[in-house]
Scaffold this active site. Structure first.
Site, PDB file in Angstrom:
ATOM      1  N   THR A  75       0.531  -1.392  -0.051  1.00 41.96           N
ATOM      2  CA  THR A  75       0.009  -0.147   0.031  1.00 41.96           C
ATOM      3  C   THR A  75       0.985   1.455  -0.022  1.00 41.96           C
ATOM      4  O   THR A  75       0.541   2.203  -0.687  1.00 41.96           O
ATOM      5  CB  THR A  75      -0.948   0.055   1.050  1.00 41.96           C
ATOM      6  OG1 THR A  75      -1.715  -0.987   1.155  1.00 41.96           O
ATOM      7  CG2 THR A  75      -1.825   1.253   1.087  1.00 41.96           C
ATOM      8  N   CYS A  76       1.858   1.141   0.729  1.00 39.67           N
ATOM      9  CA  CYS A  76       2.713   2.508   0.789  1.00 39.67           C
ATOM     10  C   CYS A  76       3.476   2.605  -0.406  1.00 39.67           C
ATOM     11  O   CYS A  76       3.527   3.801  -0.796  1.00 39.67           O
ATOM     12  CB  CYS A  76       3.834   2.211   2.004  1.00 39.67           C
ATOM     13  SG  CYS A  76       3.123   1.706   3.702  1.00 39.67           S
TER      14      CYS A  76
END
Length: 168
Positions: free
Chosen positions: A59-60
């Site tokens: 996600t990051c």
């Protein structure tokens, strides 16, 4: 203590950081970590600080950081002087992550919050993992103007570049 709009940014907030340099542009070049006194350096600046649970995580890396990289010109148009990403990872990992994202110079600072010290101090660290939470803070000349933490796992709704831009 969590941060809220209108609060003063805390004194003595120090992160770790490896400054980018032409000589150390390769991802395998380590560099030398230094202390980065955010309270001091940001006292007279408009800053967007966003935090992620970990460098090189899905996600990051896919949703969070690219939004800030792509929106950097819009953030600058809104008067933002400094954009910084924060994670609990050590400064070597954060430096490599910046290089992997082709961030040069001080376009975006990749800062380390060792042991999630800062995130814990504002109550925004993940208690189970001890990692930094996913959040965004806008600081304008020492005052917090926006502070939101994601409560949904894997979400980038309150802490993403679009939400921050809408708050500016």
């Amino acid at each position: 203590m969590s941060l809220n709009s209108g609060d003063s940014f805390p004194d003595n907030v120090v992160f770790q950081y490896i400054p980018w340099s032409e000589e150390s542009d390769e991802i395998t070049s380590c560099g030398i970590p230094i202390n980065y006194n955010a309270s001091q350096k940001w006292a007279d600046k408009k800053v967007v600080l966003f935090s992620v649970p970990g460098a090189f995580t899905p996600t990051c890396s896919v949703n969070h950081v690219p939004g800030y990289i792509n929106n950097l010109p819009k953030l600058r148009e809104k008067g933002v002087d400094i954009v910084a990403v924060l994670a609990f990872n050590d400064p070597f990992v954060m430096s490599a992550w910046g290089k992997a994202n082709r961030v040069r110079g001080e376009e975006i600072l990749f800062l380390s919050d060792p042991d999630a010290k800062f995130s814990k101090s504002i109550g925004w660290a993940d208690e189970a993992s001890g990692r930094t939470g996913r959040y965004a803070i806008v600081i304008d000349h020492g005052k917090v103007r926006y502070a939101q933490i994601e409560t949904e796992k894997g979400a980038v709704k309150k802490s993403g570049a679009d939400a921050v831009l809408a708050s500016l």
